[in-house]
Design a protein around this motif. Structure first.
Motif, mmCIF file in Angstrom:
data_model
loop_
_atom_site.group_PDB
_atom_site.id
_atom_site.type_symbol
_atom_site.label_atom_id
_atom_site.label_comp_id
_atom_site.label_asym_id
_atom_site.label_seq_id
_atom_site.Cartn_x
_atom_site.Cartn_y
_atom_site.Cartn_z
ATOM 1 N N PRO A 220 0.831 -1.202 0.000
ATOM 2 C CA PRO A 220 0.000 0.000 0.000
ATOM 3 C C PRO A 220 0.868 1.255 0.000
ATOM 4 N N VAL A 221 0.533 2.197 -0.860
ATOM 5 C CA VAL A 221 1.351 3.411 -1.016
ATOM 6 C C VAL A 221 0.473 4.638 -0.840
ATOM 7 N N THR A 222 0.991 5.630 -0.149
ATOM 8 C CA THR A 222 0.362 6.956 -0.143
ATOM 9 C C THR A 222 1.323 7.906 -0.846
ATOM 10 N N GLN A 223 0.866 8.468 -1.960
ATOM 11 C CA GLN A 223 1.684 9.428 -2.714
ATOM 12 C C GLN A 223 1.213 10.830 -2.352
ATOM 13 N N THR A 224 2.148 11.674 -1.961
ATOM 14 C CA THR A 224 1.743 12.988 -1.482
ATOM 15 C C THR A 224 2.813 14.023 -1.831
ATOM 16 N N ARG A 225 2.598 15.279 -1.439
ATOM 17 C CA ARG A 225 3.574 16.311 -1.789
ATOM 18 C C ARG A 225 3.458 17.495 -0.841
ATOM 19 N N GLU A 226 4.500 18.313 -0.840
ATOM 20 C CA GLU A 226 4.488 19.581 -0.102
ATOM 21 C C GLU A 226 4.946 20.688 -1.038
ATOM 22 N N PRO A 227 4.311 21.844 -0.985
ATOM 23 C CA PRO A 227 3.077 22.085 -0.253
ATOM 24 C C PRO A 227 1.882 21.631 -1.073
ATOM 25 N N GLY A 228 0.735 21.447 -0.402
ATOM 26 C CA GLY A 228 -0.504 21.287 -1.159
ATOM 27 C C GLY A 228 -1.250 19.982 -1.040
ATOM 28 N N ALA A 229 -0.979 19.175 0.010
ATOM 29 C CA ALA A 229 -1.646 17.867 0.064
ATOM 30 C C ALA A 229 -2.918 17.845 0.921
ATOM 31 N N THR A 230 -3.199 18.943 1.595
ATOM 32 C CA THR A 230 -4.412 19.005 2.415
ATOM 33 C C THR A 230 -5.234 20.217 1.951
ATOM 34 N N ALA A 231 -6.432 20.379 2.530
ATOM 35 C CA ALA A 231 -7.238 21.549 2.147
ATOM 36 C C ALA A 231 -6.483 22.829 2.495
ATOM 37 N N LEU A 232 -5.859 22.853 3.679
ATOM 38 C CA LEU A 232 -5.062 24.024 4.033
ATOM 39 C C LEU A 232 -3.880 24.166 3.063
ATOM 40 N N GLY A 233 -3.288 23.021 2.732
ATOM 41 C CA GLY A 233 -2.118 23.032 1.851
ATOM 42 C C GLY A 233 -2.420 23.607 0.481
ATOM 43 N N VAL A 234 -3.615 23.331 -0.020
ATOM 44 C CA VAL A 234 -4.001 23.871 -1.337
ATOM 45 C C VAL A 234 -4.018 25.402 -1.264
ATOM 46 N N ALA A 235 -4.556 25.925 -0.152
ATOM 47 C CA ALA A 235 -4.599 27.386 0.018
ATOM 48 C C ALA A 235 -3.188 27.944 0.172
ATOM 49 N N VAL A 236 -2.350 27.246 0.939
ATOM 50 C CA VAL A 236 -0.969 27.708 1.135
ATOM 51 C C VAL A 236 -0.223 27.701 -0.203
ATOM 52 N N ARG A 237 -0.427 26.628 -0.968
ATOM 53 C CA ARG A 237 0.267 26.526 -2.266
ATOM 54 C C ARG A 237 -0.113 27.694 -3.169
ATOM 55 N N GLN A 238 -1.404 28.011 -3.150
ATOM 56 C CA GLN A 238 -1.880 29.111 -3.981
ATOM 57 C C GLN A 238 -1.247 30.432 -3.517
ATOM 58 N N LEU A 239 -1.211 30.648 -2.194
ATOM 59 C CA LEU A 239 -0.616 31.873 -1.650
ATOM 60 C C LEU A 239 0.865 31.968 -1.995
ATOM 61 N N LEU A 240 1.528 30.828 -1.855
ATOM 62 C CA LEU A 240 2.980 30.816 -1.971
ATOM 63 C C LEU A 240 3.465 30.800 -3.416
#
Ligand code: TMP
Length: 243
Positions: A38-58
């Motif tokens: 089992p794999v979880t593929q993820t990233r920074e920034p932007g993997a959570t609802a807050l992260g999406v907003a942070v990514r957009q800001l940044l």
């Protein structure tokens, strides 16, 4: 004989823009899943609802003039939420977590690139992660002139160009040196790969480094030892084999 689920594994991918991280994360994911992991593929920034907003800001606009300290706080907010919402639960469920960027990006970009003090950044990172550290970090190293050229070529095909891509070449050289210094300081955690090599060659090198890290844990599933590929049995932690 069956295998008892253990904690998952946390593997991070680091390097400059355009080094091929995302492709390699995808290839490794495919390989692991083909083995039934089992794999979880993820990233920074932007993997959570807050992260999406942070990514957009940044990254989403050039209108905000952010100092490195602001970047570090925004990225740390993204990271704290990411660790709590995505990474820790996935590790607890025994997943192999593949994250496209993590703490080392902050040390390289805001620290070496932006001139922030590394001790303060390390402290900030430990607050955000609660002390969680990757089991393995894959650094795909590439000369900034090549990585930025690749990035700009992909932008003509609709790829993203962000505020960091637009920084001076000297900034990107500092970031690269930073990554290499971080890797030199923790040789047991890092593997450094030449990003100028072909995709397949990079993927093979990553696979060789990942296998020992995986141990033999098959989280969330029970298999007999005979069903496992050879490397799983030979490298398997003794305590994880139960009758
Ligand atoms: P990427 O998703 O294309 O890798 O873009 C993320 C950008 O954010 C990249 O330019 C690096 C930057 N970044 C930092 O400056 N510090 C960080 O801690 C992270 C996670 C990313």
């Amino acid at each position: 004989m069956a295998l008892q689920a253990r904690r998952g594994r946390f593997i991070t991918f680091e390097g400059p823009e355009g080094c091929g991280k995302s492709t390699q994360v995808r290839l490794l994911r495919g390989r692991l899943e083909a083995l039934g992991r089992p794999v979880t593929q993820t990233r920074e920034p932007g993997a959570t609802a807050l992260g999406v907003a942070v990514r957009q800001l940044l990254l989403g606009t050039d209108q905000l003039q952010l100092v490195p300290e602001t970047e570090a706080f925004l990225l740390s907010a993204d990271r704290a939420q990411h660790v709590a919402e995505v990474i820790r639960p996935a590790l607890a469920a025994g997943h192999v977590v593949l994250s496209d960027r993590h703490v080392d990006s902050m040390l390289a970009y805001q620290g070496y690139g932006g001139g922030m003090d590394l001790t303060s950044l390390t402290h900030l990172a430990s607050i955000a992660t609660g002390g969680l550290a990757p089991d393995l970090t894959v650094l795909i190293d590439l000369d900034p002139t090549i990585s930025l050229a690749r990035r700009h070529a992909s932008s003509s095909a609709g790829g993203e160009i962000n505020r960091f891509d637009r920084r001076a070449l000297a900034f990107h050289h500092r970031v690269r040196e930073g990554f290499l210094m971080l890797a030199a300081g923790e040789p047991d955690r890092f593997i450094v790969i030449d990003g100028a090599l072909g995709v397949e060659e990079v993927a093979e090198t990553i696979w060789s480094a990942v296998q020992p890290t995986l141990g033999g844990q098959y989280a969330g599933r029970t298999r007999t030892a005979a069903q496992l590929p050879l490397f799983d049995v030979t490298q398997f932690e003794l305590c994880a084999i139960v009758s």
